[in-house]
Scaffold this motif. Structure first.
Motif, PDB file in Angstrom:
ATOM      1  N   ALA A  95     -36.728 -54.858 -80.197  1.00 46.18           N
ATOM      2  CA  ALA A  95     -37.387 -53.547 -80.264  1.00 46.18           C
ATOM      3  C   ALA A  95     -38.877 -53.662 -79.927  1.00 46.18           C
ATOM      4  N   VAL A  96     -39.531 -54.681 -80.468  1.00 42.28           N
ATOM      5  CA  VAL A  96     -40.955 -54.883 -80.173  1.00 42.28           C
ATOM      6  C   VAL A  96     -41.138 -55.274 -78.704  1.00 42.28           C
ATOM      7  N   THR A  97     -40.217 -56.073 -78.190  1.00 39.50           N
ATOM      8  CA  THR A  97     -40.282 -56.463 -76.777  1.00 39.50           C
ATOM      9  C   THR A  97     -40.146 -55.233 -75.889  1.00 39.50           C
ATOM     10  N   ASP A  98     -39.246 -54.327 -76.263  1.00 42.52           N
ATOM     11  CA  ASP A  98     -39.102 -53.083 -75.495  1.00 42.52           C
ATOM     12  C   ASP A  98     -40.373 -52.234 -75.559  1.00 42.52           C
ATOM     13  N   GLU A  99     -41.040 -52.224 -76.719  1.00 45.06           N
ATOM     14  CA  GLU A  99     -42.313 -51.507 -76.834  1.00 45.06           C
ATOM     15  C   GLU A  99     -43.370 -52.134 -75.938  1.00 45.06           C
ATOM     16  N   ALA A 118     -42.799 -51.182 -72.388  1.00 45.28           N
ATOM     17  CA  ALA A 118     -43.250 -49.822 -72.095  1.00 45.28           C
ATOM     18  C   ALA A 118     -44.767 -49.777 -71.919  1.00 45.28           C
ATOM     19  N   THR A 119     -45.475 -50.628 -72.666  1.00 39.68           N
ATOM     20  CA  THR A 119     -46.935 -50.668 -72.598  1.00 39.68           C
ATOM     21  C   THR A 119     -47.419 -51.404 -71.357  1.00 39.68           C
ATOM     22  N   ARG A 138     -30.763 -49.711 -78.178  1.00 39.51           N
ATOM     23  CA  ARG A 138     -32.109 -49.858 -77.627  1.00 39.51           C
ATOM     24  C   ARG A 138     -32.704 -48.486 -77.406  1.00 39.51           C
ATOM     25  N   GLY A 173     -39.749 -47.274 -75.561  1.00 40.30           N
ATOM     26  CA  GLY A 173     -40.960 -47.556 -76.341  1.00 40.30           C
ATOM     27  C   GLY A 173     -41.515 -46.300 -76.981  1.00 40.30           C
ATOM     28  N   ALA A 174     -42.217 -46.486 -78.081  1.00 38.86           N
ATOM     29  CA  ALA A 174     -42.751 -45.368 -78.846  1.00 38.86           C
ATOM     30  C   ALA A 174     -44.013 -44.778 -78.234  1.00 38.86           C
ATOM     31  N   GLN A 185     -49.347 -48.304 -77.448  1.00 40.22           N
ATOM     32  CA  GLN A 185     -49.760 -48.961 -78.679  1.00 40.22           C
ATOM     33  C   GLN A 185     -50.656 -50.133 -78.321  1.00 40.22           C
ATOM     34  N   LEU A 240     -48.797 -55.618 -81.140  1.00 47.05           N
ATOM     35  CA  LEU A 240     -47.386 -55.819 -80.808  1.00 47.05           C
ATOM     36  C   LEU A 240     -47.077 -57.302 -80.620  1.00 47.05           C
TER      37      LEU A 240
END
Length: 152
Positions: free
Chosen positions: A47-51, A54-55, A83, A86-87, A90, A95
């Protein structure tokens, strides 16, 4: 001085074990519990990797996300992880720190269950996020203006 032996049957104690009694809930082995923990840590890392993807998209993060998803699916009996996109924007440094901590937890669990593939992946992700954190810290220090005393 002492209490005589009683002839009545003993009462059940709150301290007695239920080893001989049946139970209504399923029990899991230590190996199953470790699989669940490891899958959870790797899913959180994914999940953090996906965020992060996205960044700041990168081929390294894409490959890592696919490998993480594969490991989570393996541990969950071929069920692919959920999955989400990303939020939003950030702080990449935060991250990377979070991902490094999650990879460390995954490494500990993978090592305790002797899962070489997951341990190698977790260690690689720890190294990658530590390097990214160090590079981010170096770029921040270069961008900061000198203080008044340092200019003189």
């Amino acid at each position: 001085m002492y209490e005589p032996i009683r002839s009545e049957p003993p009462r059940s104690s709150v301290h007695s074990t239920t080893a001989g009694a049946g139970s209504d809930f399923p029990h899991r082995s230590r190996e199953e519990e470790l699989d669940i923990q490891l899958a959870g840590h790797l899913a959180a890392l994914l999940a953090v990797t996906d965020e992060l993807r996205a960044t700041a998209p990168s081929a390294d993060l894409d490959a890592a996300a696919e490998r993480l998803a594969g490991q989570v699916a393996r541990l969950r009996g071929a069920r692919a992880p959920v999955r989400a996109p990303g939020a939003g924007p950030q702080d990449p440094a935060a991250l990377h720190r979070r991902a490094h901590a999650l990879a460390g937890r995954a490494l500990v669990v993978a090592a305790s269950r002797a899962d070489t593939a997951a341990a190698i992946l977790a260690a690689e992700r720890m190294d990658a996020h530590a390097a990214a954190s160090a590079a981010d810290a170096a770029s921040r220090s270069e961008r900061q203006p000198l203080s008044g005393a340092a200019r003189r």
